[in-house]
Design a protein around this motif. Structure first.
Motif, PDB file in Angstrom:
ATOM      1  N   ALA A  89       0.793  -1.399   0.026  1.00  0.00           N
ATOM      2  CA  ALA A  89      -0.085  -0.150   0.081  1.00  0.00           C
ATOM      3  C   ALA A  89       0.862   1.257   0.118  1.00  0.00           C
ATOM      4  O   ALA A  89       0.484   2.172  -0.814  1.00  0.00           O
ATOM      5  N   ALA A  90       1.909   1.155   0.965  1.00  0.00           N
ATOM      6  CA  ALA A  90       2.780   2.430   0.763  1.00  0.00           C
ATOM      7  C   ALA A  90       3.496   2.717  -0.559  1.00  0.00           C
ATOM      8  O   ALA A  90       3.513   3.740  -0.921  1.00  0.00           O
ATOM      9  N   GLU A  91       3.692   1.430  -1.050  1.00  0.00           N
ATOM     10  CA  GLU A  91       4.372   1.877  -2.339  1.00  0.00           C
ATOM     11  C   GLU A  91       3.588   2.321  -3.390  1.00  0.00           C
ATOM     12  O   GLU A  91       4.045   3.177  -4.169  1.00  0.00           O
ATOM     13  N   ALA A  92       2.519   1.894  -3.299  1.00  0.00           N
ATOM     14  CA  ALA A  92       1.537   2.157  -4.340  1.00  0.00           C
ATOM     15  C   ALA A  92       1.200   3.690  -4.083  1.00  0.00           C
ATOM     16  O   ALA A  92       1.038   4.511  -5.012  1.00  0.00           O
ATOM     17  N   ILE A  93       0.957   4.069  -2.981  1.00  0.00           N
ATOM     18  CA  ILE A  93       0.504   5.441  -2.659  1.00  0.00           C
ATOM     19  C   ILE A  93       1.852   6.277  -3.213  1.00  0.00           C
ATOM     20  O   ILE A  93       1.670   7.514  -3.991  1.00  0.00           O
ATOM     21  N   ARG A 109       4.334   5.479   8.761  1.00  0.00           N
ATOM     22  CA  ARG A 109       3.538   4.140   9.036  1.00  0.00           C
ATOM     23  C   ARG A 109       3.754   3.692  10.567  1.00  0.00           C
ATOM     24  O   ARG A 109       4.468   4.136  11.319  1.00  0.00           O
ATOM     25  N   GLU A 110       2.721   3.035  10.926  1.00  0.00           N
ATOM     26  CA  GLU A 110       2.426   2.501  12.055  1.00  0.00           C
ATOM     27  C   GLU A 110       2.769   3.496  13.372  1.00  0.00           C
ATOM     28  O   GLU A 110       3.426   3.663  14.267  1.00  0.00           O
ATOM     29  N   ILE A 122      -1.130   3.638   7.940  1.00  0.00           N
ATOM     30  CA  ILE A 122      -0.500   4.646   7.018  1.00  0.00           C
ATOM     31  C   ILE A 122      -1.006   5.807   7.500  1.00  0.00           C
ATOM     32  O   ILE A 122      -2.292   6.127   7.572  1.00  0.00           O
ATOM     33  N   LEU A 123      -0.330   7.106   7.790  1.00  0.00           N
ATOM     34  CA  LEU A 123      -0.801   8.371   8.219  1.00  0.00           C
ATOM     35  C   LEU A 123      -0.126   9.436   7.218  1.00  0.00           C
ATOM     36  O   LEU A 123       1.127   9.405   6.928  1.00  0.00           O
ATOM     37  N   LEU A 124      -1.153   9.826   6.540  1.00  0.00           N
ATOM     38  CA  LEU A 124      -0.838  10.946   5.333  1.00  0.00           C
ATOM     39  C   LEU A 124      -1.060  12.308   5.915  1.00  0.00           C
ATOM     40  O   LEU A 124      -2.033  12.425   6.389  1.00  0.00           O
ATOM     41  N   VAL A 134      -4.872   5.598   7.246  1.00  0.00           N
ATOM     42  CA  VAL A 134      -5.377   4.767   6.244  1.00  0.00           C
ATOM     43  C   VAL A 134      -5.020   3.199   6.774  1.00  0.00           C
ATOM     44  O   VAL A 134      -3.771   2.892   7.305  1.00  0.00           O
ATOM     45  N   GLU A 135      -6.186   2.579   7.127  1.00  0.00           N
ATOM     46  CA  GLU A 135      -5.900   1.046   7.537  1.00  0.00           C
ATOM     47  C   GLU A 135      -5.880   0.178   6.467  1.00  0.00           C
ATOM     48  O   GLU A 135      -6.953   0.015   5.703  1.00  0.00           O
ATOM     49  N   VAL A 136      -5.266  -0.615   6.565  1.00  0.00           N
ATOM     50  CA  VAL A 136      -5.030  -1.511   5.313  1.00  0.00           C
ATOM     51  C   VAL A 136      -5.149  -2.943   5.629  1.00  0.00           C
ATOM     52  O   VAL A 136      -4.786  -3.628   6.998  1.00  0.00           O
ATOM     53  N   LYS A 137      -5.953  -3.575   4.933  1.00  0.00           N
ATOM     54  CA  LYS A 137      -6.550  -5.010   5.084  1.00  0.00           C
ATOM     55  C   LYS A 137      -6.235  -6.000   3.981  1.00  0.00           C
ATOM     56  O   LYS A 137      -6.567  -5.479   2.970  1.00  0.00           O
ATOM     57  N   SER A 138      -5.221  -7.138   4.130  1.00  0.00           N
ATOM     58  CA  SER A 138      -5.150  -7.961   2.953  1.00  0.00           C
ATOM     59  C   SER A 138      -6.523  -8.943   2.849  1.00  0.00           C
ATOM     60  O   SER A 138      -7.025  -9.632   3.605  1.00  0.00           O
ATOM     61  N   CYS A 139      -7.036  -8.986   1.536  1.00  0.00           N
ATOM     62  CA  CYS A 139      -8.030  -9.540   1.048  1.00  0.00           C
ATOM     63  C   CYS A 139      -7.734 -10.970   0.342  1.00  0.00           C
ATOM     64  O   CYS A 139      -7.168 -10.418  -0.734  1.00  0.00           O
ATOM     65  N   THR A 140      -7.826 -11.987   0.793  1.00  0.00           N
ATOM     66  CA  THR A 140      -7.175 -13.264   0.157  1.00  0.00           C
ATOM     67  C   THR A 140      -8.583 -14.338  -0.107  1.00  0.00           C
ATOM     68  O   THR A 140      -8.231 -15.252  -1.008  1.00  0.00           O
ATOM     69  N   LEU A 141      -9.801 -13.788   0.380  1.00  0.00           N
ATOM     70  CA  LEU A 141     -10.759 -14.962   0.350  1.00  0.00           C
ATOM     71  C   LEU A 141     -11.571 -14.902  -0.804  1.00  0.00           C
ATOM     72  O   LEU A 141     -12.290 -13.879  -0.961  1.00  0.00           O
TER      73      LEU A 141
END
Length: 234
Positions: A89-93, A109-110, A122-124, A134-141
Motif C-alpha cells: 500500500a505504501a509503495e502504491a501511494i 507508518r505504524e 499509514i498516516l498521510l 489509512v487502515e490496510v487489510k489484506s483480502c485473500t478469500l
C-alpha cells in the motif's frame, strides 16, 4: 516490491499449528516454513500445489523460511504473507497508483492513535489538509466470483473500524484500504456469512464518512505490486 533474494518453491504438504507449514522440495527434502498469516486462510491452502517462500539470514530465527505465495489448482496466485500488505500500500501511494490518496507531503507508518490503543498502518499529512488515516487489510478469500473480508471473526478489525470513525468525527480523513492479494479477485465485499458484526460496523463506518477502497496486486515469484482498483460492495 521485489523479492530479494529470489523466492524458492516447493509443494505444499500441510499447514498446522496456525503458523507452520510443511513443503516438499524438488529433491524430496521436506522443509518447515513460517506461515505469517493470522487468519483462517480459508480457500488459500491447497496441499499438492506449488508454494513460494523467502529465506532470512537472521540466525536468531527458529524458522528461516517464510511462506509468501500459494498457487491455486486453477493457476491463480495468493499472497500468503499478510505482513506485505502495508508495504504494498505504501509503495502504491508513493508511486501514484492510488489517485484517491495523492497530494500529501508525508507518509508515516505504524503511528499510535485512537482511544483503543491502536496503530494506524499509514498516516498521510500535508499542509492545509486534514490528516488521512489509512487502515490496510489484506483480502485473500475468494468464494464464487467475489472476494471477501474477513476470513474469520475479527474483533481487531472491528476495533479498527471504530477508531477510523473516531478520526472522521474529529475532523480527519479515514480510509479502509483492501490490498487484494489474490489474482482471481476483482470485487470485494464484507463477509457477512463469516463476521456479521464486522459487516454492520463497516456499513456504519461508511455512513459516518469512512472511505473504502480496494486495489488489486499483481503477484509473481519475482515481486508484487498494487496496480488497479477493484469495485467494493458495501
Amino acid at each position: 516490491m521485489q523479492f530479494a533474494p529470489p523466492l524458492e518453491s516447493g509443494i505444499l504438504l500441510r499447514r498446522y499449528k496456525r503458523f507452520l507449514a510443511d513443503i516438499r522440495l524438488a529433491d524430496g527434502t521436506e522443509l518447515t516454513l513460517h506461515c505469517p498469516n493470522t487468519g483462517s486462510m480459508k480457500n488459500c491452502q491447497f496441499p499438492g500445489e506449488r508454494v513460494w517462500f523467502s529465506t532470512s539470514d537472521n540466525p536468531k530465527r527458529k524458522y528461516a523460511h517464510t511462506w509468501e505465495l500459494m498457487q491455486t489448482p486453477s493457476g491463480e496466485l495468493i499472497g500468503i504473507n499478510t505482513g506485505r500488505a502495508n508495504a504494498l500500500a505504501a509503495e502504491a501511494i508513493e508511486a501514484g497508483v492510488i489517485p484517491e490518496l495523492q497530494g500529501y507531503e508525508r507518509l508515516r507508518r505504524e503511528v499510535k492513535y485512537g482511544d483503543e490503543n491502536s496503530r494506524i498502518d499509514i498516516l498521510l499529512s500535508g499542509q492545509g489538509k486534514p490528516d488521512c488515516y489509512v487502515e490496510v487489510k489484506s483480502c485473500t478469500l475468494l468464494e464464487g466470483d467475489r472476494g471477501y473480508f474477513p476470513d474469520a471473526v475479527t474483533s481487531r478489525g472491528q476495533k479498527h473500524l471504530r477508531e477510523l470513525m473516531q478520526m472522521v468525527a474529529r475532523g480527519h480523513r479515514a480510509v479502509l484500504l483492501f490490498a487484494v492479494q489474490h489474482t482471481g479477485i476483482d470485487t470485494v465485499q464484507a463477509a457477512t456469512h463469516i463476521d456479521p458484526d464486522y459487516t454492520l460496523l463497516m456499513a456504519q463506518a461508511v455512513k459516518a464518512g469512512v472511505e473504502v477502497l480496494a486495489y488489486k496486486a499483481i503477484l509473481s515469484p519475482s515481486g508484487a505490486s498494487l496496480t488497479e482498483a477493484c469495485r467494493v460492495f458495501i
